[in-house]
Design a protein around this motif. Structure first.
Motif, mmCIF file in Angstrom:
data_model
loop_
_atom_site.group_PDB
_atom_site.id
_atom_site.type_symbol
_atom_site.label_atom_id
_atom_site.label_comp_id
_atom_site.label_asym_id
_atom_site.label_seq_id
_atom_site.Cartn_x
_atom_site.Cartn_y
_atom_site.Cartn_z
ATOM 1 N N HIS A 144 -33.592 -51.811 26.773
ATOM 2 C CA HIS A 144 -33.252 -52.913 25.876
ATOM 3 C C HIS A 144 -34.445 -53.347 25.033
ATOM 4 C CE1 HIS A 144 -29.117 -53.855 26.760
ATOM 5 N NE2 HIS A 144 -29.347 -53.935 28.068
ATOM 6 N N SER A 145 -35.568 -52.645 25.125
ATOM 7 C CA SER A 145 -36.781 -53.085 24.427
ATOM 8 C C SER A 145 -36.566 -53.109 22.911
ATOM 9 C CB SER A 145 -37.950 -52.163 24.781
ATOM 10 O OG SER A 145 -37.675 -50.836 24.384
ATOM 11 N N LYS A 146 -37.137 -54.153 22.283
ATOM 12 C CA LYS A 146 -36.997 -54.341 20.847
ATOM 13 C C LYS A 146 -38.282 -54.021 20.081
ATOM 14 C CE LYS A 146 -32.823 -55.963 21.410
ATOM 15 N NZ LYS A 146 -31.636 -55.185 21.001
ATOM 16 N N ASN A 147 -39.404 -53.978 20.793
ATOM 17 C CA ASN A 147 -40.680 -53.742 20.132
ATOM 18 C C ASN A 147 -41.635 -53.070 21.108
ATOM 19 O OD1 ASN A 147 -41.754 -55.927 21.780
ATOM 20 N ND2 ASN A 147 -40.756 -57.317 20.316
#
Length: 378
Positions: free
Chosen positions: A3-6
């Motif tokens: 789920h990482s966004k950055n």
């Protein structure tokens, strides 16, 4: 990480997975030493090998890189559930403490105590000992430090090649992202060959052990590494100078088999020798080596692309080959002088001369004929 966004969340996810995942690697040597005798430990130790991610390229191609994390989470979740129900305590001191507690409850006698309970320490002292013992062993034990650097280089190169293999096969042979991961199969073949040659090494170890009256000699755990660890620098050299588009892809794949065969026997020698030579201290010793190993493994992929593109595939591989070649004499040195080095160690165990259970204790703990906890309840 799925789920990482950055990059920040990705780094935190990798940090957490490394922190929790490291527990399994450092407990392997001590746990197997608790369960199996020195004669039978070789095969279980051989099963603790390297899995090649042949499928990750296809996952990334067809359903996205995040699903690589989801697949790994599912695999580890299933394994965790199996461990909860199937794994039991193996440390002798803890088993005796549990048995003593049960006997106190059944008999009503509060004086029944296990040796570990009589020498119990505060949580603060236990945490301090656990955090400092591994570092102390690496500082005071040159054998562990040499093995630690050797296995760290092998592990770092393994992780470096997880990045280099797709890079070279896609760049030199024009393979797709998915197909560029297929050479990982060569790594698995190398593992199977290592597993098979491990039986030969174990047979030699057991033969010498029996001829020595049943007393194990840790230096003979190095037998396999003395014959096969050289495959690592040889494989690196072959891989480097077959990195041309006109060279058939099978040539670097053969080199990968040799590379992982060498890495396999380095791991096998390090874990087995440490478990035999350091007894109950082996988990802490392996933890110290693991810190070096995982540090190299984490850092090597960061410069893999820049190194191989900047130096050129040939010279980058040649540099790694020369470094591992310089480390190749380690098992030969320890095979010849390991016993003398151990005899001067405060932490390594020494040989025993007879099988008598009432043999007088020495200044340093002996290598028992069978690595099982025999202390009784008090």
């Amino acid at each position: 990480m799925g789920h990482s966004k950055n990059i920040g969340s990705e780094i935190v996810g990798r940090l957490l997975s490394g922190l929790f995942g490291s527990c399994g690697t450092i407990l392997v040597g001590g746990t197997l030493a608790d369960i199996w005798t020195t004669r039978d430990r070789g095969v279980p130790m051989s099963c603790f090998t390297i899995a090649a991610p042949t499928y990750c390229g296809y996952i990334d191609m067809y359903i996205g890189w995040r699903w690589i994390e989801w697949v790994h989470m599912i695999e580890n979740g299933v394994l965790f559930i199996a461990e909860v129900f199937l794994l039991k305590e193996t440390r002798g001191a803890k088993i005796l403490a549990t048995r003593a507690k049960k006997l106190r409850k059944e008999t009503g006698n509060p004086n029944i105590r296990a040796p570990a309970e009589l020498e119990s320490e505060s949580v603060k002292k236990l945490l301090k000992k656990s955090c400092t013992r591994a570092v102390m062993l690496m500082v005071h034990e040159p054998v562990l430090l040499a093995f630690g650097f050797w296995i760290a280089m092998a592990w770092g190169i393994t992780f470096l090649f997880l990045s280099v293999i797709p890079l070279t096969f896609a760049g030199n042979h024009g393979w797709s992202e998915g197909n560029a991961g297929l050479p990982y199969i060569a790594l698995m073949i190398g593992c199977f060959i290592g597993f098979g040659t491990g039986f030969w090494s174990d047979a030699k170890y057991n033969k010498v052990r029996d001829a020595n009256g049943g007393v194990p000699i840790p230096e003979y755990r190095l037998w396999g590494a003395m014959h096969f660890a050289i495959a690592l620098p040889v494989g690196l050299f072959i891989f480097s100078f077959t990195q041309f588009a006109f060279v058939h892809w099978i040539a670097p794949c053969i080199a990968l088999v040799l590379i992982i065969l060498g890495v396999y026997h380095i791991f096998l020698a390090t874990y087995n020798y440490t478990s035999d030579a350091y007894g109950e201290m082996s988990s802490s010793a392996i933890a110290g080596q693991g810190a070096m190993r995982n540090g190299f493994a984490a850092s090597f992929p960061l410069f893999a692309t820049q190194m191989f593109k900047g130096m050129g595939y040939q010279y980058a591989g040649l540099l790694l080959s020369l470094i591992t070649l310089a480390l190749a004499p380690i098992p030969f040195v320890l095979f010849k002088w390991g016993a003398q080095i151990r005899s001067k160690s405060r932490f390594a165990v020494t040989e025993i001369e007879s099988d008598d259970s009432d043999e007088k204790q020495r200044d340093r703990p002996p290598i028992a004929k069978e690595s099982v906890h025999t202390a009784g309840l008090v």
